[in-house]
Design an enzyme around this catalytic site. Structure first.
Site, PDB file in Angstrom:
ATOM      1  N   CYS A  59       0.835  -1.197   0.000  1.00 51.48           N
ATOM      2  CA  CYS A  59       0.000   0.000   0.000  1.00 51.48           C
ATOM      3  C   CYS A  59       0.878   1.258   0.000  1.00 51.48           C
ATOM      4  CB  CYS A  59      -0.983  -0.033   1.169  1.00 51.48           C
ATOM      5  SG  CYS A  59      -2.333   1.171   1.016  1.00 51.48           S
ATOM      6  N   HIS A  82      -3.641  -5.116   0.481  1.00 49.95           N
ATOM      7  CA  HIS A  82      -3.096  -5.561   1.767  1.00 49.95           C
ATOM      8  C   HIS A  82      -3.096  -7.086   1.858  1.00 49.95           C
ATOM      9  CE1 HIS A  82      -2.693  -1.727   3.991  1.00 49.95           C
ATOM     10  NE2 HIS A  82      -3.649  -1.321   3.171  1.00 49.95           N
ATOM     11  N   GLU A 104      -1.712  -8.821   4.080  1.00 49.26           N
ATOM     12  CA  GLU A 104      -1.652  -9.251   5.478  1.00 49.26           C
ATOM     13  C   GLU A 104      -3.011  -9.486   6.103  1.00 49.26           C
ATOM     14  OE1 GLU A 104      -1.213  -4.674   5.754  1.00 49.26           O
ATOM     15  OE2 GLU A 104      -1.019  -6.272   4.281  1.00 49.26           O
ATOM     16  N   GLY A 159      -9.470 -13.148  34.511  1.00 52.99           N
ATOM     17  CA  GLY A 159     -10.007 -14.455  34.187  1.00 52.99           C
ATOM     18  C   GLY A 159     -10.091 -14.685  32.696  1.00 52.99           C
ATOM     19  N   GLY A 160      -9.835 -13.636  31.913  1.00 55.96           N
ATOM     20  CA  GLY A 160      -9.836 -13.772  30.468  1.00 55.96           C
ATOM     21  C   GLY A 160      -8.562 -14.424  29.966  1.00 55.96           C
ATOM     22  N   VAL A 161      -8.521 -14.669  28.666  1.00 52.41           N
ATOM     23  CA  VAL A 161      -7.389 -15.369  28.067  1.00 52.41           C
ATOM     24  C   VAL A 161      -6.093 -14.587  28.250  1.00 52.41           C
ATOM     25  CG1 VAL A 161      -6.437 -16.283  25.912  1.00 52.41           C
ATOM     26  CG2 VAL A 161      -8.893 -16.455  26.370  1.00 52.41           C
TER      27      VAL A 161
END
EC number: 6.3.5.2
Length: 539
Positions: free
Chosen positions: A81, A176, A178, A231-233
């Protein structure tokens, strides 16, 4: 010694996705600002260089250029880009403003006579031209190729959608590769990195663990670390990684801000204190958080308040630890990039994240963010490599501000209680419903997904509380209660996402249960917005 790819960041929101794709090819890479010195580029000794996109314009910002050493080293260079445009300008081509800007899906004719695109296509036209399905995001276009370059790809509105000087190993594309929307993007980047540049695919997550553990030990020394555990990842994997590095020097602080999911407090304590034997302090600060949020409706203000209160709680707990000098967070790259916190500081801010935007300059603790350069799928891979249980690693992500950014407008305990119950029903039904052959035949999932739960087939799913009321009928009476929206998306990196095409029967069952079981909610709607243009969270 690993081969290295140098990614020069010109301020794109998706630069880190380039690194993600390179890492998927098991090649080590680093992102650095585009204005690093020539000496830095030479000392880095890259096997190849990739120039990122940018929201800037090559003819308006004449300072936003690649260092001269990029062109002097004699290694392959790929421009993406804006990276293509600066390559064109710096090597003698011409870039002009386009009166037909392209943002979103496009079909590009691939001129497959170059090494980069040979035999790479999504389909062929009746005339036999190879075509690529890609993602565009540009307002300028190359109107004159630099000396030595030939055409690589084109669209009707962008005659130069790609160019190459194969003698020098210079390639560039206007689209793009990616992002996941570009179907052959991974193949294109792997072709460049592995075949054209000849980089060895010998970098794996185990290497990252060893390097991260070493870096944490060197950074922290014998000082203590306090980590905000949700408590999340992200915070879970951060805790496991830091615990592996420094053991009991880490104290996890679990803050109940009154905006958690149903029964989350018990689950977190059982999992971390019980199963992982980590030091966990449970702090009930719900009154403090909800009190400061009263009357606040602006999303940015809510995020800032929640971030500020987190810091205050952490500081209070840190004072109880004799040697606490560090505040650890599970910040990952999507948090950073949406806050305009990329390495170049040139990316446009979309919204503040409490992990990166809520820390005052006067914070008495140093910041430790070991996951800052990783994507969600990499974080999960890291968690598995660290030995964390599947149910922890593959749990859907939950924002640090919790339900505070899933309640539109003012946050009230009443709203949070309604939302908790609606969200729990949605997740329960997703976990309990498996994809069928009929779902696959209808195109809702792949044939290989049959038998998997819809929870596992979605990347993130949750309910949103809307502070508006809707007329309904229950029994023989009229109701006038609140509305909840359901949101489910599918993504690999959380930088871009598609809304999940859930079966109608599943959505109908969720709606019926919420309206019948959660008194105070009378209508359920489903969000069919992708990212972009929408973000995954509503606020």
């Amino acid at each position: 010694m690993h081969d290295k790819v140098l990614i020069l960041d010109f301020g794109s929101q998706v630069t880190q996705l380039i690194a993600r794709r390179v890492r998927e090819a098991h090649v080590y890479c680093e992102i650095h600002p585009n204005d690093v010195s020539d000496a830095f580029v030479r000392e880095f000794a890259p096997k190849a260089i990739i120039l990122s996109g940018s929201h800037a314009s090559t003819y308006e910002d004449h300072q936003l250029r690649a260092p001269q050493a990029v062109w002097d080293l004699g290694v392959p260079v790929l421009g993406i880009c804006y990276g293509m445009q600066t390559m064109a300008v710096q090597l003698g081509g011409k870039v002009e403003w386009s009166d037909h800007r392209e943002f979103g899906y496009a079909e590009v004719r691939a001129h497959g006579h170059t090494r980069l695109l040979k035999d790479i296509q999504d389909f062929a036209t009746p005339e036999g031209h190879g075509m690529l399905k890609v993602w565009m995001s540009h307002g300028d276009k190359v109107t004159e190729l630099p000396p030595g370059f030939k055409l690589l790809a084109s669209t009707p509105s962008c005659p130069v959608a790609g160019m190459a000087d194969e003698a020098r190993g210079y390639y560039a594309v206007q689209f793009h590769p990616e992002v996941t929307h570009t179907v052959q993007g991974r193949a294109l980047l792997e072709r460049f990195v592995l075949e054209i540049a000849g980089a060895k695919p010998d970098w794996v997550m185990r290497d990252h663990i060893d390097e991260a553990v070493k870096a944490i030990r060197e950074q922290v020394g014998d000082e203590e670390v306090i980590l905000g555990l949700s408590g999340g990842v992200d915070s879970s994997v951060a805790a496991a990684l830091i615990h592996r590095a420094i053991g009991d020097q880490l104290t996890c602080v679990f803050v109940d801000h009154g905006l958690l999911r149903l029964d989350e407090g018990k689950m977190v304590m059982d999992m971390f204190a019980g199963r992982l034997h980590a030091k966990v302090v449970h702090v009930d600060a719900s009154e403090q958080f909800l009190g400061h949020l009263a009357g606040v409706t602006d999303p940015e203000a809510k995020r800032k308040i929640i971030g500020r209160e987190f810091v205050e709680v952490f500081q209070a707990e840190a004072k109880k630890l004799s040697n606490a000098k560090w505040l650890a967070q599970g910040t990952i790259y999507p948090d950073v990039v949406e806050s305009g916190g990329t390495k170049t500081k040139k990316a446009t801010t979309i919204k503040s994240h409490h992990n990166v935007g809520g820390l005052p300059e006067t914070l008495g603790l140093k910041l430790l963010e070991p996951l800052r350069d990783l994507f969600k799928d990499e974080v999960r891979e890291l968690g598995v490599a660290l030995g964390l249980p599947h149910e922890m690693v593959y749990r859907h992500p939950f924002p640090g501000p919790g339900l505070g950014v899933r309640i539109l407008g003012e946050v009230k305990r009443e709203y949070a209680d309604l939302l908790r119950r609606a969200d729990a029903i949605f997740i329960e039904e997703l976990r309990g419903t498996k994809a069928t052959a009929q779902d696959a035949a209808a195109g809702l999932c792949g044939e290989g997904d049959v038998g998997k739960s819809w929870y596992d087939l979605t990347s993130q799913a949750f309910a949103v509380f809307l502070p508006i009321k809707s007329v309904g009928v229950m029994g023989d009476g009229r109701t006038y209660d609140y509305v909840t929206a359901l949101r489910a998306v599918q993504t690999t990196d959380f930088m871009t996402a598609h809304w999940a095409h859930l079966p109608y029967a599943l959505l109908g069952r969720v709606s019926n249960r919420i309206i019948n079981e959660v008194r105070g909610l009378s209508r359920v709607v489903y969000d069919v917005s992708g990212k972009p243009p929408a973000t995954i969270e509503w606020e």
